[in-house]
Scaffold this active site. Structure first.
Site, PDB file in Angstrom:
ATOM      1  N   GLU A  68      21.951 -22.347 -18.200  1.00 26.16           N
ATOM      2  CA  GLU A  68      21.127 -21.399 -17.432  1.00 26.16           C
ATOM      3  C   GLU A  68      21.959 -20.219 -16.945  1.00 26.16           C
ATOM      4  OE1 GLU A  68      17.236 -23.124 -15.150  1.00 26.16           O
ATOM      5  OE2 GLU A  68      19.208 -23.751 -14.394  1.00 26.16           O
ATOM      6  N   ASP A  82       0.834  -1.193   0.000  1.00 19.27           N
ATOM      7  CA  ASP A  82       0.000   0.000   0.000  1.00 19.27           C
ATOM      8  C   ASP A  82       0.874   1.250   0.000  1.00 19.27           C
ATOM      9  OD1 ASP A  82       0.643   0.732   2.839  1.00 19.27           O
ATOM     10  OD2 ASP A  82      -0.359  -1.176   3.237  1.00 19.27           O
TER      11      ASP A  82
END
Ligand code: GLA
Length: 725
Positions: free
Chosen positions: A610, A530
């Site tokens: 990777e 928030d």
């Protein structure tokens, strides 16, 4: 002038670059709401109508005029007890149980600069303006000041309320919303963002109908379940067109966002602190500050509305050194090794990180007390040197020697029953006397309504942060409040609000004391995502769910109210630890790059292939990060309705644009997917930086472009378009 008062008409107009907000003091000194929408110089007081409405009462001073009723008129700050039977913004209880508050206009003041609120987060803007309107109740001796902060550049109006008891008698605030918005006609949809732990901010759009609909939290945090961000949109509003209003609560505790369509098809929206377990006493001379709500209006759809909020967060909510800086690429130890590490393992992680181009290693939970699982030691903020094999200072030095920065995890608001802190101060945990407390994650919540507790935690944590060079801190909160009780407080109806003041005080003290630290908010992932937290921490860990496909939806919902710079987002291992799903490293990268980027996996287990891909990913992130963190954001697909997630960021002068697409489903003999781009300059041409192909901006937006189809689940594409000079 952003704020204008028309003396003759008694009309206040608040202007931003593209919007106008209007209200009026009427003949009875009530403050009526007139208008919020597209910018206008007109006065909208002619829109108010008066009819004799059955069973809608009239204020005494209206005399025989039965056409004047607060049950029908649009108001700025409706109060219970004035004959308005709709959902009100404020309830004041007198000691004898009466609700008879009657607020009338007294005076106002317009001043330069945007207001701030003591003890609470709020947007800041030196170029902004403030309007304070003081309403008063003669009988109660109550003054209620409505605060309006106008931030022209991002079309934002901030609202807050201050209540002061200037009378002799004690009163209780039983409801004190920060904003109310009355629409005198029209249909609206309510867009909300619901969820759960590890699946936050799902998108929901429903028609506002007669009766009340609301979202909120009574958990003591803004919560995973409903975000304190709500949109009201005209039913025809889409991403690119139509009227919509956004409301964001700058507060991290209990809240409520309520909409009601009344008997005359008028719609009222009210947002503020939840009424649940809230009853705030005000003695003579005492005041109360309601947190802030940020309001914004867009006549051009949801996409524009989101960008107004994004700009506001970046420029007017976040603070400190990192607010507009590209954040470091980090690796977090949590999904890499959970509680199972020692100092050498973390140094190894740093060494592997440095080799890949990662800039920061975060040591998550487990470095303090005797914390080898999540049943113990919260509150004991002493470094577990035995486990680390060295001091924190030494560990930090060894990590910096690898060429990477160092960060740690904390959870300051909590205490384990199995901790020295709890054994010494059981009354510092929130527990109702003679009742066994509700446990969650086997921990209790500290009584942050007690300043002594907050000060103790400040001293302990700041002592740790001084033990070495710490560049980043992740502030977690892993349970909700249940036994709301403070041994330090007489009136328990204050505790939930005072708890938040305590949390903000600690955030303020720590971020003030350590301004060079990058702070990241977290509450079991996105349980406190928030504006209140963003005032202190410029980024928040978006979700404990790191699955790239679930994240498409989580980040889609989050993007309505919050900018990408605020969204902590990591590439993790496969099969994913939360869903078991397997996605390609490229897909994980494209999804996680749409935010404050990082990794959360054991780098030592990566294969050579990777590792190479991650190196390329990081290099490409470094190139793209300024665009991602500062650009305008466009939602291209709705992943709840379409079988792909697509989104874009475009820089301010529309010369660079990044399109990201992830397929959510694959089928045999697939129809081609065409995506229509947004935010480009239709007059200019753009080159695909990879293929060199040139397209017209207008064509990409109006006709779109085909996405290549291959075989395999969850393919991802990222295309950088550069304007052809
Ligand atoms: C929460 C956080 C995680 C991790 C753990 C540690 O769940 O969201 O990222 O920090 O706590 O206990």
């Amino acid at each position: 002038m952003a704020i204008v008062f028309d003396e003759e008409r008694q009309v206040f107009s608040l202007h931003t670059e593209n919007t106008t907000y209007q209200m009026k003091v009427d003949g009875y000194h009530y403050l009526l709401h007139l208008y919020y929408g597209k910018k206008t110089a007109a006065s909208m007081d002619y829109m108010i109508t008066y009819f004799d409405r059955g069973f809608s009462g009239n204020p005494y001073d209206a005399g025989a005029d039965r056409t004047y009723s607060l049950d029908v008129l649009p108001q700025e700050f409706p109060v219970l007890g004035t004959g308005d039977y709709r959902n009100v913004a404020c309830k004041v209880r007198e000691e004898n149980g009466c609700y008879g508050c009657d607020l009338r206009y007294r005076r106002h003041e317009i001043r330069e600069g945007k207001y701030s609120i003591p003890g609470l987060p709020s947007a800041h803007s030196s170029k902004g303006q403030t309007l304070e309107i003081v309403l008063g109740d003669e009988r109660l001796g109550l003054e209620v000041t409505l605060l309006y902060g106008v931030m022209e550049d991002c079309d934002m109006i901030a609202r807050s309320v201050r209540v002061e008891n200037c009378g002799k008698e004690k009163v209780y605030l039983e409801k004190i919303s920060s904003a109310c918005l009355d629409f005198i006609y029209g249909q609206y949809d309510m867009l909300t963002f619901y969820g759960r732990h590890a699946m936050e901010r799902n998108f929901q759009r429903t028609r506002v109908s007669h009766g009340r609909q609301s979202v909120g939290s009574i958990r003591g945090s803004s919560s995973h379940q409903y975000n304190p961000f709500v949109i009201l949109a005209r039913p025809d509003a889409t991403e690119r067109q139509g009227e919509c209003y956004g409301f964001s609560f700058v507060y991290s505790g209990n809240f409520s966002g309520e909409v009601e369509m009344d008997q005359f098809d008028q719609t009222r929206f009210v947002m503020g602190i939840s009424q649940e377990q809230f009853s705030y006493p005000l003695e003579e001379g005492e005041s109360f500050h309601a947190p802030e709500v940020l309001l914004s209006y867009s006549a051009e759809g949801l996409g524009r509305l989101s960008n107004q909020f994004h700009r506001c967060v970046r420029d007017h909510v976040c603070r400190g050194k990192y607010k507009n800086q590209v954040r470091p690429v980090l690796v977090n130890s949590w999904e890499a090794c959970y509680f199972d590490f020692d100092g050498d393992a973390i140094v190894r992680l740093a060494e592997q990180a440095a080799d890949l181009g990662i800039e920061l290693v975060v040591l998550d939970d487990g470095w303090f007390g005797r914390r080898n699982d999540d049943n113990t030691s919260l509150g004991d903020w002493q470094v577990n040197e035995e486990k680390l094999g060295c001091s924190l200072g030494e560990l930090s030095r060894r990590i910096h020697d690898q060429g990477v920065d160092f960060g740690i995890w904390i959870e300051p608001e909590m205490v384990s029953e199995d901790s020295d802190l709890y054994r010494e101060h059981p009354d510092w945990a929130m527990q109702i006397p003679c009742k066994e407390p509700v446990r969650a994650r086997n921990q209790l919540v500290l009584d942050f309504a007690n300043p002594v507790v907050v000060q103790h935690i400040f001293e302990k944590i700041s002592a740790v942060l001084r033990q070495g060079e710490i560049n980043y801190v992740k502030w977690d909160m892993n349970r909700n409040l249940a036994d709301v009780f403070s041994a330090n407080v007489e009136e328990q109806g204050k505790v939930l609000y005072d708890y938040m003041l305590g949390v903000y005080r600690l955030l303020d003290q720590l971020t003030g004391e350590f301004p060079d630290i990058l702070w990241e908010g977290c509450a079991g992932g996105g349980g406190r995502f928030d504006m209140g937290m963003l005032y202190y921490t410029p980024q928040i860990w978006c979700s404990d769910n790191t699955d790239a496909i679930d994240r498409i939806r989580i980040q889609y919902g989050t993007s309505f109210g919050y900018p990408l710079s605020a969204i902590g987002s990591h590439v993790s291992a496969v099969p994913n630890h939360q869903t078991g799903r397997v996605t390609d490293i490229a897909t994980r990268g494209v999804t996680a790059m749409t935010g404050a980027f990082g990794y959360e996996l054991d780098l030592g287990k990566l294969g050579e292939d990777e590792r190479e891909k991650i190196k390329q990913q990081i290099a490409s992130y470094h190139r793209l990060a300024p665009l991602i963190q500062q650009g305008d954001y466009y939602r291209i697909s709705n992943p709840y309705e379409e079988e792909y997630g697509a989104w874009m960021v475009v820089d301010q002068d529309k010369s660079n644009a990044l399109l990201s697409v992830v397929l959510l489903n694959i089928h045999g003999n697939m129809p081609v997917i065409y995506v229509r781009l947004d935010g480009l300059d239709e007059e200019r041409e753009y080159r695909d930086a990879d293929t060199g192909k040139v397209y017209s901006g207008a064509a990409l937006m109006e006709a779109g472009m085909p996405i290549p189809l291959g075989l395999g689940d969850y393919q991802a594409f990222q295309i950088l378009f550069e304007v052809v000079e």
